[in-house]
Design an enzyme around this catalytic site. Sequence first.
Site, PDB file in Angstrom:
ATOM      1  N   HIS A  10     -18.749  -1.181  16.523  1.00  0.00           N
ATOM      2  CA  HIS A  10     -18.451   0.007  15.716  1.00  0.00           C
ATOM      3  C   HIS A  10     -18.497  -0.327  14.225  1.00  0.00           C
ATOM      4  CE1 HIS A  10     -17.747   1.980  19.506  1.00  0.00           C
ATOM      5  NE2 HIS A  10     -17.060   0.899  19.853  1.00  0.00           N
ATOM      6  N   GLU A  24     -10.497   0.567  16.560  1.00  0.00           N
ATOM      7  CA  GLU A  24     -11.291  -0.488  17.185  1.00  0.00           C
ATOM      8  C   GLU A  24     -12.151  -1.224  16.163  1.00  0.00           C
ATOM      9  OE1 GLU A  24     -14.518  -1.133  20.817  1.00  0.00           O
ATOM     10  OE2 GLU A  24     -13.918   0.896  20.272  1.00  0.00           O
ATOM     11  N   HIS A  78     -15.572  -5.752  21.622  1.00  0.00           N
ATOM     12  CA  HIS A  78     -15.045  -4.392  21.669  1.00  0.00           C
ATOM     13  C   HIS A  78     -13.600  -4.377  22.150  1.00  0.00           C
ATOM     14  CE1 HIS A  78     -18.875  -2.243  20.999  1.00  0.00           C
ATOM     15  NE2 HIS A  78     -19.367  -3.391  21.442  1.00  0.00           N
ATOM     16  N   GLU A 145     -14.751  -6.467  26.386  1.00  0.00           N
ATOM     17  CA  GLU A 145     -13.772  -5.395  26.143  1.00  0.00           C
ATOM     18  C   GLU A 145     -12.397  -6.047  26.203  1.00  0.00           C
ATOM     19  OE1 GLU A 145     -14.086  -2.317  25.227  1.00  0.00           O
ATOM     20  OE2 GLU A 145     -16.032  -1.586  25.900  1.00  0.00           O
TER      21      GLU A 145
END
Length: 183
Positions: A10, A24, A78, A145
């Site tokens: 991101h 995030e 992430h 993640e």
Amino acid sequence: MKKTIIDAGHGGEDPGAVSEKLREKDLTLKIALYTEEHLKNNYEVEVKMTRRNDVFVSLNERARIANRFKADLFVSIHINSSINGTGFESFIYTDTGEQTLQFQKILHKEIEAALVAEGTFKNRGLKTANYFVLRKTNMPAILTENLFIDLDAEYLSSESFLKNIGVAHARGIAKCLNLQEKI
């Protein structure tokens, strides 16, 4: 010399997962920078970041950066989001080679060990997905993640926790690429 790409998920106008206090894009950048720092300080390796600050980089450009750099490994960092989810999981492209699967197992194990040292976290497993950056990179590629922004906010708010996760990514990358330690 081996080369790795560290991709902080991101950035810029794309915040990724958000909670009351956390975004995030900020967490992934911190983890990525800790990963880079540990790699550069401890191993013989060339490291390239897809972003070093809060800027937007398209998925296509992230893959282009990795492919132009001719990296040996691409790692995209992430944080997950769900009102009732918790734990750690990693992803590789659905149609990938044995080397990528082996790298995923190594990196996953290293990060999981760091998480276990911090507390009790669910191992959500090694998974496959048709994610753009996994599909469009020309080298083994793994997407991690690292917990869930909602239920794991207490941990994700800790700078020392983020550093430990970054160092775990670095150790995993070093094991995947058989990096030589600096003397």
